[in-house]
Every structure is written in structure tokens, then in C-alpha cells.
Motif scaffolding. Sequence first.
Motif, PDB file in Angstrom:
ATOM      1  N   VAL A 318      -5.360 -41.346 -12.335  1.00 46.75           N
ATOM      2  CA  VAL A 318      -4.557 -41.807 -13.470  1.00 46.75           C
ATOM      3  C   VAL A 318      -3.249 -42.432 -12.976  1.00 46.75           C
ATOM      4  CG1 VAL A 318      -3.350 -41.077 -15.573  1.00 46.75           C
ATOM      5  CG2 VAL A 318      -5.583 -40.093 -15.002  1.00 46.75           C
ATOM      6  N   PHE A 319      -2.559 -41.762 -12.033  1.00 47.10           N
ATOM      7  CA  PHE A 319      -1.270 -42.307 -11.582  1.00 47.10           C
ATOM      8  C   PHE A 319      -1.439 -43.636 -10.847  1.00 47.10           C
ATOM      9  CE2 PHE A 319       0.173 -37.828 -12.054  1.00 47.10           C
ATOM     10  CZ  PHE A 319       1.135 -38.093 -13.020  1.00 47.10           C
ATOM     11  N   GLU A 320      -2.567 -43.782 -10.142  1.00 47.49           N
ATOM     12  CA  GLU A 320      -2.733 -45.037  -9.393  1.00 47.49           C
ATOM     13  C   GLU A 320      -3.166 -46.186 -10.298  1.00 47.49           C
ATOM     14  OE1 GLU A 320      -4.795 -44.951  -5.608  1.00 47.49           O
ATOM     15  OE2 GLU A 320      -5.229 -47.097  -5.744  1.00 47.49           O
ATOM     16  N   ALA A 321      -4.071 -45.907 -11.233  1.00 45.90           N
ATOM     17  CA  ALA A 321      -4.680 -47.046 -11.937  1.00 45.90           C
ATOM     18  C   ALA A 321      -4.756 -46.900 -13.446  1.00 45.90           C
ATOM     19  CB  ALA A 321      -6.083 -47.267 -11.388  1.00 45.90           C
ATOM     20  N   GLY A 322      -4.229 -45.808 -13.989  1.00 44.86           N
ATOM     21  CA  GLY A 322      -4.334 -45.608 -15.434  1.00 44.86           C
ATOM     22  C   GLY A 322      -3.380 -46.518 -16.205  1.00 44.86           C
ATOM     23  N   VAL A 346       6.568 -45.274  -8.247  1.00 43.65           N
ATOM     24  CA  VAL A 346       6.513 -44.547  -6.971  1.00 43.65           C
ATOM     25  C   VAL A 346       5.250 -43.681  -6.907  1.00 43.65           C
ATOM     26  CG1 VAL A 346       7.657 -42.809  -5.528  1.00 43.65           C
ATOM     27  CG2 VAL A 346       9.003 -44.600  -6.616  1.00 43.65           C
ATOM     28  N   MET A 347       4.934 -43.015  -8.004  1.00 44.08           N
ATOM     29  CA  MET A 347       3.714 -42.192  -8.015  1.00 44.08           C
ATOM     30  C   MET A 347       2.485 -43.061  -7.719  1.00 44.08           C
ATOM     31  SD  MET A 347       4.091 -38.964  -8.387  1.00 44.08           S
ATOM     32  CE  MET A 347       2.478 -38.359  -8.811  1.00 44.08           C
ATOM     33  N   LEU A 353      -1.253 -45.527  -1.330  1.00 44.34           N
ATOM     34  CA  LEU A 353      -1.146 -45.426   0.138  1.00 44.34           C
ATOM     35  C   LEU A 353      -2.170 -44.435   0.695  1.00 44.34           C
ATOM     36  CD1 LEU A 353       2.700 -45.235   0.875  1.00 44.34           C
ATOM     37  CD2 LEU A 353       1.108 -47.040   1.540  1.00 44.34           C
ATOM     38  N   VAL A 354      -2.258 -43.286   0.023  1.00 49.81           N
ATOM     39  CA  VAL A 354      -3.134 -42.214   0.505  1.00 49.81           C
ATOM     40  C   VAL A 354      -4.611 -42.596   0.326  1.00 49.81           C
ATOM     41  CG1 VAL A 354      -3.806 -39.820   0.030  1.00 49.81           C
ATOM     42  CG2 VAL A 354      -1.401 -40.415   0.194  1.00 49.81           C
ATOM     43  N   SER A 355      -4.958 -43.184  -0.821  1.00 45.06           N
ATOM     44  CA  SER A 355      -6.380 -43.499  -1.061  1.00 45.06           C
ATOM     45  C   SER A 355      -6.830 -44.693  -0.207  1.00 45.06           C
ATOM     46  CB  SER A 355      -6.642 -43.755  -2.543  1.00 45.06           C
ATOM     47  OG  SER A 355      -5.988 -44.926  -2.972  1.00 45.06           O
ATOM     48  N   ARG A 356      -5.946 -45.671  -0.026  1.00 43.50           N
ATOM     49  CA  ARG A 356      -6.284 -46.849   0.795  1.00 43.50           C
ATOM     50  C   ARG A 356      -6.513 -46.441   2.247  1.00 43.50           C
ATOM     51  NH1 ARG A 356      -5.548 -52.347   0.436  1.00 43.50           N
ATOM     52  NH2 ARG A 356      -4.915 -52.538   2.602  1.00 43.50           N
ATOM     53  N   ARG A 357      -5.627 -45.555   2.732  1.00 45.97           N
ATOM     54  CA  ARG A 357      -5.786 -45.118   4.118  1.00 45.97           C
ATOM     55  C   ARG A 357      -7.120 -44.409   4.291  1.00 45.97           C
ATOM     56  NH1 ARG A 357      -2.606 -40.385   7.390  1.00 45.97           N
ATOM     57  NH2 ARG A 357      -3.688 -39.193   5.786  1.00 45.97           N
ATOM     58  N   SER A 358      -7.473 -43.585   3.303  1.00 44.00           N
ATOM     59  CA  SER A 358      -8.758 -42.888   3.354  1.00 44.00           C
ATOM     60  C   SER A 358      -9.899 -43.891   3.504  1.00 44.00           C
ATOM     61  CB  SER A 358      -8.930 -42.056   2.075  1.00 44.00           C
ATOM     62  OG  SER A 358     -10.285 -41.842   1.790  1.00 44.00           O
ATOM     63  N   ALA A 359      -9.894 -44.928   2.659  1.00 52.14           N
ATOM     64  CA  ALA A 359     -11.005 -45.896   2.661  1.00 52.14           C
ATOM     65  C   ALA A 359     -11.063 -46.664   3.983  1.00 52.14           C
ATOM     66  CB  ALA A 359     -10.849 -46.859   1.493  1.00 52.14           C
ATOM     67  N   ASP A 386     -22.855 -41.277  -1.599  1.00 50.28           N
ATOM     68  CA  ASP A 386     -22.733 -40.406  -2.764  1.00 50.28           C
ATOM     69  C   ASP A 386     -21.369 -39.708  -2.697  1.00 50.28           C
ATOM     70  OD1 ASP A 386     -23.389 -39.108  -5.108  1.00 50.28           O
ATOM     71  OD2 ASP A 386     -24.862 -37.756  -4.230  1.00 50.28           O
ATOM     72  N   GLY A 387     -20.904 -39.237  -3.823  1.00 46.45           N
ATOM     73  CA  GLY A 387     -19.636 -38.501  -3.842  1.00 46.45           C
ATOM     74  C   GLY A 387     -18.649 -39.105  -4.834  1.00 46.45           C
ATOM     75  N   SER A 388     -17.828 -38.221  -5.398  1.00 43.82           N
ATOM     76  CA  SER A 388     -16.940 -38.618  -6.491  1.00 43.82           C
ATOM     77  C   SER A 388     -15.894 -39.643  -6.071  1.00 43.82           C
ATOM     78  CB  SER A 388     -16.248 -37.374  -7.043  1.00 43.82           C
ATOM     79  OG  SER A 388     -15.729 -36.621  -5.976  1.00 43.82           O
ATOM     80  N   LEU A 389     -15.428 -39.557  -4.836  1.00 42.66           N
ATOM     81  CA  LEU A 389     -14.383 -40.481  -4.386  1.00 42.66           C
ATOM     82  C   LEU A 389     -14.916 -41.914  -4.449  1.00 42.66           C
ATOM     83  CD1 LEU A 389     -11.529 -40.265  -3.248  1.00 42.66           C
ATOM     84  CD2 LEU A 389     -12.497 -40.090  -0.963  1.00 42.66           C
ATOM     85  N   PHE A 390     -16.105 -42.102  -3.898  1.00 42.99           N
ATOM     86  CA  PHE A 390     -16.722 -43.429  -3.869  1.00 42.99           C
ATOM     87  C   PHE A 390     -17.128 -43.861  -5.275  1.00 42.99           C
ATOM     88  CE2 PHE A 390     -20.413 -46.247  -3.466  1.00 42.99           C
ATOM     89  CZ  PHE A 390     -19.898 -47.216  -2.610  1.00 42.99           C
ATOM     90  N   GLU A 391     -17.679 -42.923  -6.021  1.00 41.97           N
ATOM     91  CA  GLU A 391     -18.219 -43.291  -7.331  1.00 41.97           C
ATOM     92  C   GLU A 391     -17.120 -43.522  -8.371  1.00 41.97           C
ATOM     93  OE1 GLU A 391     -20.743 -40.332  -9.132  1.00 41.97           O
ATOM     94  OE2 GLU A 391     -21.070 -41.591 -10.889  1.00 41.97           O
ATOM     95  N   LYS A 392     -16.099 -42.652  -8.325  1.00 47.18           N
ATOM     96  CA  LYS A 392     -15.185 -42.647  -9.476  1.00 47.18           C
ATOM     97  C   LYS A 392     -13.762 -43.100  -9.188  1.00 47.18           C
ATOM     98  CE  LYS A 392     -17.741 -39.218 -12.006  1.00 47.18           C
ATOM     99  NZ  LYS A 392     -17.968 -37.791 -11.854  1.00 47.18           N
ATOM    100  N   TYR A 393     -13.306 -43.010  -7.951  1.00 52.57           N
ATOM    101  CA  TYR A 393     -11.887 -43.309  -7.725  1.00 52.57           C
ATOM    102  C   TYR A 393     -11.649 -44.803  -7.899  1.00 52.57           C
ATOM    103  CZ  TYR A 393      -7.144 -42.626  -6.235  1.00 52.57           C
ATOM    104  OH  TYR A 393      -5.777 -42.571  -6.235  1.00 52.57           O
ATOM    105  N   PRO A 394     -10.684 -45.189  -8.743  1.00 58.20           N
ATOM    106  CA  PRO A 394     -10.506 -46.610  -9.059  1.00 58.20           C
ATOM    107  C   PRO A 394     -10.236 -47.458  -7.814  1.00 58.20           C
ATOM    108  CG  PRO A 394      -8.781 -45.229 -10.076  1.00 58.20           C
ATOM    109  CD  PRO A 394      -9.758 -44.309  -9.460  1.00 58.20           C
ATOM    110  N   GLY A 395     -11.075 -48.449  -7.620  1.00 57.71           N
ATOM    111  CA  GLY A 395     -10.867 -49.407  -6.531  1.00 57.71           C
ATOM    112  C   GLY A 395     -11.323 -48.925  -5.163  1.00 57.71           C
TER     113      GLY A 395
END
Length: 444
Positions: A318-322, A346-347, A353-359, A386-395
Motif C-alpha cells: 500500500v505505501f509503495e503503490a496504493g 518517504v514511506m 528501495l527495499v523491494s527493488r533491491r530484492s528483485a 510461485d509466491g506472493s511477492l512475485f504474484e502480488k507485490y506491485p511492480g
Amino acid sequence: MKSSLIETLDGQFSVPLSCMRKIRSFVAKEMDAGLAGRKSSIAMLPAYCDAASGREQGRYLALDLGGTNFRVMLVELPGFGKPPRVVAEAKYRLTPGQITGTGTALFGVIAGYLGKFLKDHAITSEIALGYTFSFPVQLLGIDEGILMKWTKDFSASGVVGRKVVAIQRQALVQKKVRNVNIVALANDTVGTLQAQAVLDPDCGMGVILGTGFNIAVRVASRRIRKETGAYRGKSMIINMETGNFNKVLPRNHYDRRVDMDSGNVAHQFAEKMIAGKYLPQLVRLVVLDLIRKDHFFDGHVPTVFCDKESFKGWHMDVFEAGSKEAVQKLSQELFGRELTPVERRVMARVCRLVSRRSARIAAALIIGALTRLERRSKQRMVVAVDGSLFEKYPGYSRVLAAAIRELAGPAGKGIRLKLTKDGSGIGAAVIAAVVASGNTNLVR
Ligand code: BGC
């Protein structure tokens, strides 16, 4: 917010192309060491099966344990390359007490729920079960293995170093569940690969990007120098246990804190930078730092950041893309007030930053793994994910695919990331069917 602080964060969480290249080459080296049975941060654990052919048929049970939810599924495999069908499914929640108590209690709870599932669906005749057990397991064959260590904050006692299926069977006997026969034990990455292989012969890799992170690959048997017992197939699927990769990763002091706060200190460094269980913990630590150094949130620590588990992955979404409305609604719930425009920005920035680095790190590991993979086609390579991060995390899937293209160059053109929903469970049913058909490549 001081721009110098944000710039420092940008630097601490950046993964430039040069870094992805280094990771790729170290992954290949670690894979070779793992396959040869030498010391390596990537265990390369044999799965004792090759990719499915699509001809697998029948009705099987699948039990999928890998996080705080575990699932039981009844899966129908039509064969002829047709998609498997989940006939019935139930999800059960394990409590923190159950995953950190005794192994006997944990497997007892699982046996109890399995018994309930059989009753609810009136399954009374003998049925074969494929068991997806998503932790590092040294398989002894297709249907038994020894737990090497727990991950993802599981710590049930008396299981590490012991035979997992034997413990589960004992629990089934105790709960008087008599008509289930556990015929296969698999990792979720292996299951995901298998679930996609049924539909597509060009699938040679399975990836989980969810609570945990890991990769399985199909490898030519001649490359596997370590003991593989009675297995005689030309290639075999390998559960890499990539989450434990620990070379040349751009770790920062937030990563070191996440590690210290975890149930498995000094293990699973890559997983702790990539997986959904840890990303909100990283965001939390960065925000706490900003509160301390720059009076962020007026210098007050909101209660949601007081313990390591309260801030969740879906909050990050939500904070990244809501929308502004969604962010303010959540902020009311979490902080008791709406956020100022600066706080919102900032949020969003910290979560990105954290999700992009993960990808980007995941992309480097995937491309590294591809270098040792046995391909059926030179033009196409299907990666089942498979997995929620890939399936659901925006972008997330978009950033991952872009990083793969950036790193692989023209060779990355034929790589297809395919969401393989419920792959971990369905794949276990597929392996159970392979066992039932007797086509296991295992010499008895
Ligand atoms: C486990 C792997 C598993 C991955 C994804 C990791 O913590 O070690 O075996 O495949 O999580 O569930």
C-alpha cells in the motif's frame, strides 16, 4: 527530510549491474562446488526426479508445508499435457507456538488436520500423497529425507538431523490416519518446476519468491559429482537452497540487524535480502533510523514499528503503490492519523528501495543458476515462479524481468517467467504420480 539521508539510503540499497554480474559468476562457482559435494553456501540438494513429462495421471493428495499456513490438496492429473486440477483444498494456520514447540506436536497437528481433510471429503480408500516440505532437506531417495536446518523462524525441536517422513508417518499412526501413503517428499521449488513442466517441456527452473526464497534447476547428471544413490536418469532436478547464498552480496547494517534478530543467525543471507518475510523488517529498521536521525514521524516511534513482525508485506504494497486514499486509510489504522505528503513520499521511497533491491538480487541469482542448467531448447527457457511477492507485490515481476534482461543481454530474450499458482502443492502430486507410474529412474 534531509536529502543527504535519502541519498545515503539510495546507495545502501542499490544493486548496480556490476554487482549483479559479480553475483552471477559467484553463483555459478558455488553451484559447481555444491554439485561436487565441496563446501558451498549453495547446498545443491538432489531431488531424485527429473522434470515431469505431462503424461502423469491420477488422483493424489498433496500436503504443502513451508510457512505458517499449510495446505492439503486433492489434485487430479488428467495427463496428455493437460493442466492439473485442484479438486479440493483446505488451508490451516499454524500458530507461532506450534512452529517453535516440539516436532512431535507440530507433526501431530499436521496429521490431525490431514485426518480432518480426509473426513470432510469422504476419502476412505488408500491414497498416495506427495509431501512438499519447504526447508533444506537432504533427500535419501524420492520419499525420505533428513532436515538439515529450519528456516523462516521455524524451530520445532527434535526434527533437525532426523527423517522427516518417518516422523510424519508416526504422527499419522498416532492420529489413526491409516489410508494415506507418503510416496514423495519434495521442496516447493521442485514442486513448482514440476507443475509447470507438465504443461511446458521447456521449463527447467522453479523459483519461490514468497515468505522464503529459493531456486530449483534441472541439471545434467554428468555435472553432479556427489553421491546420488540409485538414481540413473540423464538429468535431475536439484533444490539449490539459494536462499543461503552468501557471496558478494551488498549487505548493509540493516541486513546485519535483520540477521541478528532472526531465528537462524548467520544463515540465509540472500533470503534475508529477498524474501517477503524479511522485506517489511528491513523497511521497519530504515524507518526507525529515520525517526532517530531526522525527526521522521515527529520523532515518535509508532507502535507498529515496535516489534519486528507487526509491519507486514501488504502494508508495504500500500505505501509503495496504493492510492492516496488507501495510504491514508492504512495510516489511520497503523498510526492513528493521516500522513503528511513528505511522510507519504518517504514511506513509498523506502518500500521501493527495499523491494527493488530484492528483485535485482533475485534476478542475478536466477541468471547465475541458468548458467548450469540443462536446457531442452536453446531458444526458450521457461522459469516457473510461485509466491506472493512475485504474484502480488506491485511492480515486482516487472522489475525482476527488467533486471533479468539488463543482466542477460540478448541471451535473456528467450527467458519467460511464468506464474505457476499453487505450483508447490500441485508439483508434489505430480511427483507422487511419477512414483506411482514406476518411471522414477531409480534402480531398486
Ligand atoms: C527454504 C527453502 C524453500 C524456500 C521457499 C527457504 O527458507 O530453505 O527450502 O524452498 O524457503 O519456501
